[in-house]
Design an enzyme around this catalytic site. Structure first.
Site, short mmCIF file in Angstrom:
data_model
loop_
_atom_site.label_atom_id
_atom_site.label_comp_id
_atom_site.label_asym_id
_atom_site.label_seq_id
_atom_site.Cartn_x
_atom_site.Cartn_y
_atom_site.Cartn_z
N TYR A 6 0.74 -1.12 -0.14
CA TYR A 6 0.08 -0.04 -0.09
C TYR A 6 0.89 1.04 0.06
O TYR A 6 0.33 2.20 0.62
CB TYR A 6 -1.02 0.16 1.24
N TYR A 133 -14.76 -3.80 2.28
CA TYR A 133 -13.21 -4.65 1.97
C TYR A 133 -13.37 -6.08 2.51
O TYR A 133 -13.55 -6.53 3.66
CB TYR A 133 -12.26 -3.90 3.00
N ASP A 223 -17.86 -12.05 6.63
CA ASP A 223 -16.77 -12.01 6.63
C ASP A 223 -16.16 -11.52 8.06
O ASP A 223 -16.23 -9.96 8.23
CB ASP A 223 -16.34 -10.95 5.39
N LYS A 250 -7.09 -13.59 10.29
CA LYS A 250 -6.28 -12.43 11.29
C LYS A 250 -6.17 -13.07 12.72
O LYS A 250 -5.16 -13.69 12.96
CB LYS A 250 -7.03 -11.08 11.27
C1 PLP Z 1 -7.78 -8.26 6.31
C2 PLP Z 1 -9.05 -8.68 5.92
C3 PLP Z 1 -9.14 -9.46 4.87
C4 PLP Z 1 -8.03 -10.23 4.06
O1 PLP Z 1 -7.06 -11.03 4.65
P1 PLP Z 1 -5.79 -11.32 4.47
O2 PLP Z 1 -5.20 -12.25 5.61
O3 PLP Z 1 -5.00 -9.97 4.39
O4 PLP Z 1 -5.73 -11.95 3.11
C5 PLP Z 1 -10.35 -9.93 4.33
N1 PLP Z 1 -11.69 -9.44 4.99
C6 PLP Z 1 -11.41 -8.42 6.06
C7 PLP Z 1 -12.69 -7.91 6.41
C8 PLP Z 1 -10.13 -8.24 6.38
O5 PLP Z 1 -10.24 -7.07 7.59
#
Ligand code: PLP
Length: 399
Positions: A6, A133, A223, A250
């Site tokens: 980024y 996102y 998500d 995460k």
């Molecule tokens: C960080 C994130 C992702 C992507 O995860 P990565 O491990 O970086 O590929 C997907 N969705 C959300 C909501 C996120 O915060």
């Protein structure tokens, strides 16, 4: 050379050199600083936690990784059994992958193929949220609503398979009424949209989404890569409204090793369970079910439960509300707080220029983006440390 994320490499400021990390602290050769970002929201137990470190070391003494194609092992079996028992309802079927973006791709592929397996080829569209996102891979970018994607739109033209709506019930109902026959899924970051600007919205929206998904036979995907494991003040938002597919990442491993899971309900799984090989889910990341990651995830969940992390998060929220009460500035658009997340949105991104260095000098690592100054601290933070993080944010406006 390293190509950093980024960043315009030509104008990028040198990153901080980290030589050690312990608890909530990152150490540079010059000083230590509290990590108010938890390494992109993942390091919920802090750094060098003896239990997590030992779990990884113990597993490394046996083997670090074997593939899941034709092989299996205890850490991945235990982790899937734990998630099956721990996650709400019949979210029982765990597909592992090495990152949140990949786990997202898997969820979208699952939703599309679920209908294809029933002979329904018309459900190619995905409903998503404005400011969403979901990661940086191609389909994840497409369901996202991010300016970083705009170069793709320039190249290929408008996207037609994804519909974006705001988090308003009238917009939700209108979208379902208009295109439910073409939708395979509605995908959301539930309650808290992270990278889109720490935007918070009401559970009523998700409850209505659940009803509409049931009414029109559309899969609901949560998500929870960012929101999972307590960040919103709920263990999972899925505890309040149950999705058909839940994506975790995460904090799954306490941020110690990259790993993620796409967890499907029994109903979704049964759409693939067949004598027909063509109905199988054709996906298999090389490092899925990595043994070190699974060992870390198991210990991370054990700590989360045994040390009552939900009460730690409630405490973080209470302290944050107390410290931010009455705080305001004409340059600030809004201060938002939810669980272990606080965001100060400013009217003009220029207001935050120089804040990262200022925070560093005050012993805090921060990484504001666009108009958002925020903190998502490790849950093990002490009160005085959290107050220092919040004081630093406030002090920026009082210079
Ligand atoms: C960080 C994130 C992702 C992507 O995860 P990565 O491990 O970086 O590929 C997907 N969705 C959300 C909501 C996120 O915060």
């Amino acid at each position: 050379m390293i190509w950093y994320p980024y960043q315009q490499m030509k104008t990028m400021k040198a990153p901080f050199q980290i030589v050690d990390a312990q608890g909530v602290y990152l150490r540079t050769p010059e000083r230590e600083m509290i990590d108010s970002v938890s390494s992109w929201w993942s390091v919920i137990h802090g750094y060098k936690h003896p239990t997590l470190t030992r779990a990884i070391q113990d597993q490394a003494g046996k083997f670090c990784h074997v593939m899941l194609g034709g092989l299996t092992h205890e850490p991945v079996q235990k982790l899937s059994a734990k998630l099956e028992q721990w996650l709400p309802g019949d979210l029982d079927c765990c597909f592992f992958s090495d990152s949140g973006s990949v786990a997202m791709e898997v969820s979208l592929k699952m939703a599309l193929q679920y209908y294809m397996n029933r002979g329904d080829k018309s459900r190619t569209k995905v409903l998503a949220l404005e400011h969403a996102y979901h990661g940086d891979t191609f389909k994840a970018m497409e369901v996202g609503d991010d300016e970083d994607y705009h170069f793709v739109l320039e190249a290929y033209g408008e996207k037609t398979d994804v519909i974006h709506i705001p988090t308003r019930i009238d917009a939700l109902e209108e979208a379902f009424a208009r295109c439910h026959e073409r939708l395979n899924s509605f995908i959301v970051e539930p309650l808290l949209q992270g990278a889109g600007g720490m935007r918070m919205y009401d559970i009523a929206f998700l409850k209505r989404a659940r009803e509409l998904c049931d009414q029109y036979d559309v899969l609901l995907i949560f998500d929870e890569v960012a929101t999972g494991f307590g960040r919103t003040g709920n263990r999972f938002v899925a505890d309040l409204v149950q999705p058909d597919i839940l994506v975790l990442g995460k904090a799954l491993t306490g941020g110690y090793i990259g790993h993620a899971a796409t967890v499907a309900s029994r109903r979704v799984f049964s759409g693939f369970y067949s004598d027909d090989p063509a109905k199988a889910l054709m996906h298999g990341p090389t490092f899925m079910g990595n043994a070190l990651a699974c060992a870390a995830a198991l210990e991370s969940i054990r700590l989360f439960e045994e040390e009552d992390y939900m009460s730690k998060i409630a405490r973080i929220e209470a302290i944050t509300r107390r410290e931010m009460a009455g705080f305001g500035d004409e340059r600030i658009k809004e201060v938002r707080i939810m669980g272990g997340c606080v965001c100060v949105e400013v009217k003009d991104p220029k207001v935050l220029e120089g804040y990262q260095q200022f925070a560093y000098e005050h012993g805090v690592f921060s990484r504001p983006f666009l108009s958002y100054m925020y903190a998502m601290v490790p849950y093990v933070i002490e009160e005085e440390e959290l107050v220092r993080v919040l004081d630093t944010m406030k002090a920026w406006f009082r210079r």
